[in-house]
Scaffold this motif. Structure first.
Motif, PDB file in Angstrom:
ATOM      1  N   TYR A  42       0.830  -1.204   0.000  1.00  0.00           N
ATOM      2  CA  TYR A  42       0.000   0.000   0.000  1.00  0.00           C
ATOM      3  C   TYR A  42       0.867   1.258   0.000  1.00  0.00           C
ATOM      4  CZ  TYR A  42      -4.312  -2.549   1.237  1.00  0.00           C
ATOM      5  OH  TYR A  42      -5.400  -3.377   1.234  1.00  0.00           O
ATOM      6  N   GLU A  43       0.273   2.359  -0.455  1.00  0.00           N
ATOM      7  CA  GLU A  43       0.834   3.679  -0.205  1.00  0.00           C
ATOM      8  C   GLU A  43       0.316   4.162   1.155  1.00  0.00           C
ATOM      9  OE1 GLU A  43       3.036   5.169  -2.030  1.00  0.00           O
ATOM     10  OE2 GLU A  43       3.014   3.670  -3.655  1.00  0.00           O
ATOM     11  N   TYR A  44       1.058   5.065   1.775  1.00  0.00           N
ATOM     12  CA  TYR A  44       0.704   5.522   3.115  1.00  0.00           C
ATOM     13  C   TYR A  44      -0.714   6.078   3.170  1.00  0.00           C
ATOM     14  CZ  TYR A  44       1.311   7.735   7.689  1.00  0.00           C
ATOM     15  OH  TYR A  44       1.177   8.093   9.000  1.00  0.00           O
TER      16      TYR A  44
END
Length: 343
Positions: A42-44
């Motif tokens: 995931y991205e943050y």
């Protein structure tokens, strides 16, 4: 003297190589470090604010963790994580309440990935069962029949059939020895970690070994870029399995095998093309033993099952395509390692 600088702890949390995350008391993501993002894919901004339940690959264990943490207890044990791309990762986890001024403010959790170890153990178990049961029983039956009729055969056609049976025995013996050797390799690599491996060196060695073993086959080896990929000591053996398969299951008088490599972004794709009979589309998963029945009974897939298991442990991929003219192309996708090649 203890340093209570919050910035220091924040830096340690985000820079550590162990996947870690922080949730609020409602089990919503509040923070996650770089290692955790890499693990989950995931991205943050995609994951912060979401429920931790989105990464749970085992809902029963997840509910157990929630109950223990909500009761103020610390939890540790085996846990299954589901990545953003739906790939499942197995490992050990630890979670504990974050207590400030005698009040639970959230929860801290960390995860240790042991997917590779579990894959190797599973592969070793299947190969061991294959050796101890299927192949051994088949050999005993066939030998029994040949021994019963050997001294009584006078008819030429019967002798021809007996020789076919004996050829079958030799073929099974070869598969048995091959499976035993592959299992031994898995045992020796148990617990090893992925590391950068020079693809050009390993692939060249695999082709040379195949040329020595299969002197009647023709091998064409294209230029290979000088780079390292994510792998371990089993990568060379997995490549040899693909080359072996291209020759042993070839129906032409002269087996021709063409090996090529191409860079694809952060990955590299190895292509092993042959001039054999090809692989029907509905059998392309079966030959890798990706179903329980075929792992134990599909005789032609011992080496391919091994290669598939090893490549999967690198987070790589292996599949089959049609060759342009005839035959099949076995494709292998590997991740290019960050560090420069050193060998």
């Amino acid at each position: 003297m203890v340093d209570h600088n919050p910035g220091l702890y924040h830096e340690v949390f985000h820079s550590t190589g162990v996947p870690m995350l922080i949730t609020d008391t409602n089990f919503m993501f509040r923070d996650i470090n770089t290692a955790g993002l890499d693990l989950l894919g995931y991205e943050y901004d995609e994951i912060v604010g979401e429920s931790v339940g989105i990464i749970a690959g085992d809902t029963e264990t997840y509910h157990q963790i929630v109950e223990e943490l909500a009761a103020g207890e610390t939890w540790s044990g085996e846990f299954v994580v589901c990545r953003r791309d739906d790939r499942v990762i197995y490992g050990n986890g630890f979670a504990t309440p974050i207590v400030v001024d005698d009040e639970v403010r959230g929860f801290l959790a960390l995860f240790l990935d042991n997917t590779k170890q579990q894959q190797y153990e599973s592969t070793s178990e299947v190969l061991n069962r294959l050796l101890r049961h299927d192949l051994r029983n088949e050999l005993n039956v066939i030998y029994g029949y040949t021994q019963q009729i050997e001294d009584r055969v006078e008819d030429e056609q019967a002798l021809k059939e007996l020789r076919l049976v004996q050829d079958r025995v030799l073929d099974i013996v070869h598969k048995s020895e091959r499976a035993r050797n592959l299992r031994d390799l898995l045992e020796r690599s148990h617990g090893s970690s992925n590391r950068p491996v020079r693809l050009d060196v390993v692939l060249q060695n695999a082709v040379v070994d195949a040329m020595i073993e299969f002197t009647d086959a023709e091998f064409e080896f294209g230029e290979v870029p000088t780079l390292s990929v994510v792998g371990d000591d089993l990568l060379g053996e997995a490549l040899e399995c693909l080359l072996e398969n291209a020759v042993e299951h070839n129906d032409k008088e002269t087996a021709t095998v063409e090996v090529g490599v191409e860079r694809d972004g952060d990955d590299v794709v190895v292509r092993v093309a042959d001039n054999g009979p090809g692989v029907p589309e509905d059998q392309r998963d079966l030959i890798f033993g990706r179903e329980e029945y075929d792992q134990l009974h599909h005789g032609t897939g011992i080496s391919l099952f091994f290669a598939d298991s090893v490549i999967s442990s690198y987070n790589g991929d292996i599949w089959v395509e049609d060759n342009d003219d005839e035959g099949a192309v076995f494709c292998l996708r590997l991740e290019v390692a960050d560090e420069d090649p050193t060998e």
